[in-house]
Design a protein around this motif. Sequence first.
Motif, PDB file in Angstrom:
ATOM      1  N   VAL A   1       0.776  -1.185  -0.011  1.00 23.12           N
ATOM      2  CA  VAL A   1      -0.035  -0.205   0.052  1.00 23.12           C
ATOM      3  C   VAL A   1       1.045   1.149  -0.036  1.00 23.12           C
ATOM      4  CG1 VAL A   1      -1.924   1.320   1.057  1.00 23.12           C
ATOM      5  CG2 VAL A   1      -1.791  -1.352   1.292  1.00 23.12           C
ATOM      6  N   LEU A   2       0.742   1.971  -1.083  1.00 21.70           N
ATOM      7  CA  LEU A   2       1.460   3.496  -1.070  1.00 21.70           C
ATOM      8  C   LEU A   2       0.481   4.379  -0.898  1.00 21.70           C
ATOM      9  CD1 LEU A   2       3.727   2.658  -4.022  1.00 21.70           C
ATOM     10  CD2 LEU A   2       4.320   2.301  -1.760  1.00 21.70           C
ATOM     11  N   ASP A   3       0.676   5.112   0.299  1.00 27.47           N
ATOM     12  CA  ASP A   3      -0.421   6.048   0.377  1.00 27.47           C
ATOM     13  C   ASP A   3       0.088   7.354   0.260  1.00 27.47           C
ATOM     14  OD1 ASP A   3      -2.584   7.498   1.640  1.00 27.47           O
ATOM     15  OD2 ASP A   3      -2.069   7.347   3.784  1.00 27.47           O
ATOM     16  N   GLY A   4      -0.676   8.242  -0.479  1.00 30.03           N
ATOM     17  CA  GLY A   4      -0.194   9.676  -0.779  1.00 30.03           C
ATOM     18  C   GLY A   4       0.681   9.729  -2.002  1.00 30.03           C
ATOM     19  N   LEU A   5       0.509   8.733  -3.065  1.00 35.80           N
ATOM     20  CA  LEU A   5       1.396   8.799  -4.169  1.00 35.80           C
ATOM     21  C   LEU A   5       1.175  10.160  -4.846  1.00 35.80           C
ATOM     22  CD1 LEU A   5       3.118   6.785  -5.718  1.00 35.80           C
ATOM     23  CD2 LEU A   5       1.196   6.324  -7.143  1.00 35.80           C
ATOM     24  N   ASP A   6       0.297  11.028  -4.583  1.00 35.84           N
ATOM     25  CA  ASP A   6       0.240  12.291  -5.536  1.00 35.84           C
ATOM     26  C   ASP A   6       1.488  13.151  -4.838  1.00 35.84           C
ATOM     27  OD1 ASP A   6      -1.271  13.922  -2.912  1.00 35.84           O
ATOM     28  OD2 ASP A   6      -1.749  12.021  -3.213  1.00 35.84           O
ATOM     29  N   GLN A   7       2.181  12.941  -3.539  1.00 36.25           N
ATOM     30  CA  GLN A   7       3.381  13.574  -3.119  1.00 36.25           C
ATOM     31  C   GLN A   7       4.568  13.189  -4.027  1.00 36.25           C
ATOM     32  OE1 GLN A   7       2.953  15.912  -0.608  1.00 36.25           O
ATOM     33  NE2 GLN A   7       0.956  15.444  -0.463  1.00 36.25           N
ATOM     34  N   VAL A   8       4.358  12.159  -4.765  1.00 37.18           N
ATOM     35  CA  VAL A   8       5.597  11.747  -5.605  1.00 37.18           C
ATOM     36  C   VAL A   8       5.156  11.716  -7.109  1.00 37.18           C
ATOM     37  CG1 VAL A   8       7.424   9.919  -5.902  1.00 37.18           C
ATOM     38  CG2 VAL A   8       6.153  10.049  -3.738  1.00 37.18           C
ATOM     39  N   PRO A   9       5.183  12.882  -7.620  1.00 29.38           N
ATOM     40  CA  PRO A   9       4.332  12.839  -8.824  1.00 29.38           C
ATOM     41  C   PRO A   9       5.460  12.623 -10.016  1.00 29.38           C
ATOM     42  CG  PRO A   9       5.225  15.085  -8.159  1.00 29.38           C
ATOM     43  CD  PRO A   9       5.629  14.060  -6.918  1.00 29.38           C
ATOM     44  N   GLY A  10       6.786  12.388  -9.785  1.00 29.91           N
ATOM     45  CA  GLY A  10       7.565  12.251 -10.796  1.00 29.91           C
ATOM     46  C   GLY A  10       7.369  11.105 -11.672  1.00 29.91           C
ATOM     47  N   ARG A  11       7.574  11.117 -13.300  1.00 28.17           N
ATOM     48  CA  ARG A  11       7.237   9.978 -14.193  1.00 28.17           C
ATOM     49  C   ARG A  11       8.191   9.145 -13.994  1.00 28.17           C
ATOM     50  NH1 ARG A  11       4.246  10.136 -18.533  1.00 28.17           N
ATOM     51  NH2 ARG A  11       3.796  12.255 -18.228  1.00 28.17           N
ATOM     52  N   GLU A  12       9.414   9.290 -13.535  1.00 30.51           N
ATOM     53  CA  GLU A  12      10.458   8.225 -13.489  1.00 30.51           C
ATOM     54  C   GLU A  12       9.941   7.156 -12.169  1.00 30.51           C
ATOM     55  OE1 GLU A  12      15.459   7.620 -12.311  1.00 30.51           O
ATOM     56  OE2 GLU A  12      14.251   9.603 -12.878  1.00 30.51           O
ATOM     57  N   VAL A  13       9.224   7.641 -11.206  1.00 32.70           N
ATOM     58  CA  VAL A  13       8.796   6.765 -10.002  1.00 32.70           C
ATOM     59  C   VAL A  13       7.686   5.884 -10.799  1.00 32.70           C
ATOM     60  CG1 VAL A  13       7.581   6.683  -7.846  1.00 32.70           C
ATOM     61  CG2 VAL A  13       9.640   8.149  -8.257  1.00 32.70           C
TER      62      VAL A  13
END
Length: 529
Positions: free
Chosen positions: A143-155
């Motif tokens: 579960v990755l909560d708050g993925l909008d905090q990591v907006p990069g395309r590479e991730v």
Amino acid sequence: MPRTTASAAQPAPTGHPLLATKFSVPATPGTFVRRKRLLDRLTDGTAGPLTLITGPAGAGKTLLAASWAVGAPAPHPVVWLTLEDEDSAPGVFWTYVLEAFRHHRVTLPDDLGSPARADSVDHSLLVRLASALARLPQPVVLVLDGLDQVPGREVASGLDFVLNHVGPQLRLVLISRIDPLLPLHRYRAEDRIREIRSADLAFTRHETATLLRRHGLASPAETVDALTRRSEGWAAGLRLCALAMQRADDPTGFARSFALSQSAVADYLLAEVVEAQPAATQDLLMRTSILNRVHPQLANVLTGREDAAEILADLTRANAFVEPLGDTPWCRFHPLFTEVLHAHLHSRRPSLEPQLHRLAARWFADAGLMSEAMEHAAAAGDWEYAAALILDRLALGGLLTGRDTHGLERLFADMPADLPGAAPWLRQLLDHRPGLAGDLPGLTERTASAGSLPTPDGGPAREILVESLSDRERDVLRLAAQMMSTEEIAAALYVSVNTVKTHLRSIYRKLSVSRRSDAVRRARELHLL
């Protein structure tokens, strides 16, 4: 979020220690309402590779997943990672992912390695990770909560690679305010994704009643209905209102007061949504808060800018309490969001509001949307212009009877009695509408020729006040007037049901209505049928 503490694991490539509380499943409050319909959907989703939970701030995304992780009969181990904006660098993100697996006792090879740099991750590390996860004895849920905090395309690209090469041993749950940069269209086409969206997260009337009971509030049915309708099921808004109702001397009266409800959620929305936006976006939000619905061109008029379409599209994608209205350029704000923004405008720039209403009135009038034009003219106190709009609408017929007239009475209740020319005519119009209904042409001619009430553009009353209907739209409207269903209309015209629905939406927009029966009524008033 609880205060973070350092993990004993190796530091991130930035040199900072890892924070152990990012791996803890958030606690649910005692008043939390477990919603079986959503928990079951989450369980079903984790039978496949990808589950996506998206919604605005306060929609209940995290608490839903947290309650499922600790309380639902999850068939597989659950690994939790809460993300923050400091984790956006690819190297930092993947370091936390690796440590999350280890923290939750998922065995990974000792020689797997870790990112050496914060700003990038070696592709070979992702290959080794996918290979290691594929060899696990049982599937694991990440579960990755708050993925909008990591907006990069590479991730996002790295997640997509791992998910496509790990086989069935990884079940990924992504929680975000916005759609991640994954190829969601491909996952949908391959039936490899389950989605829980804003509409799914909205509280039902029954769930609202349960929430109120959890707060010790035995509320009557009308209170439950009012709160559910006003909040549109928004979880945080309901909880904040329930907390405020606990402190209120008259909880039922509180629920009936939109102003008090708005006050209860204002700080949350301002901090979580408004203040997170650039200055230009904040200005657009405040200025357009006078509207029930927003068109990009009108927003440009109210802001003096030319980029409203892009700003509104960004807000819609970000689930920032802005949603499109069907397949049209129009959008709407959440009612509580609108009220908070409007109050913000009124307190910060009170003198601006009448000017905005005047601009809106003229834009709506130019677009042929006369009801909204009159509403904004009245709100601006521009009574002569509002009265002129009524004269303009007399050519429509049907203005003096039915629900339209009651709306006029409400709009013009505050009109000064000493307004030259317009006031006596409007008083007669509103007080004696049944007797005047048969004399529309004469009344229009007498009023305009007397010079007491100018038309909005300074000329004679307009005869066509709506955007023209296409031939096919007229066909659809003619069949709708015969009480034919959407399916029957589609069969009669040899088109698809979706095509009929598209024509109906266009008809509703052009006639300023929202229902089929109103469209037929308005078309008859305009002699279109």
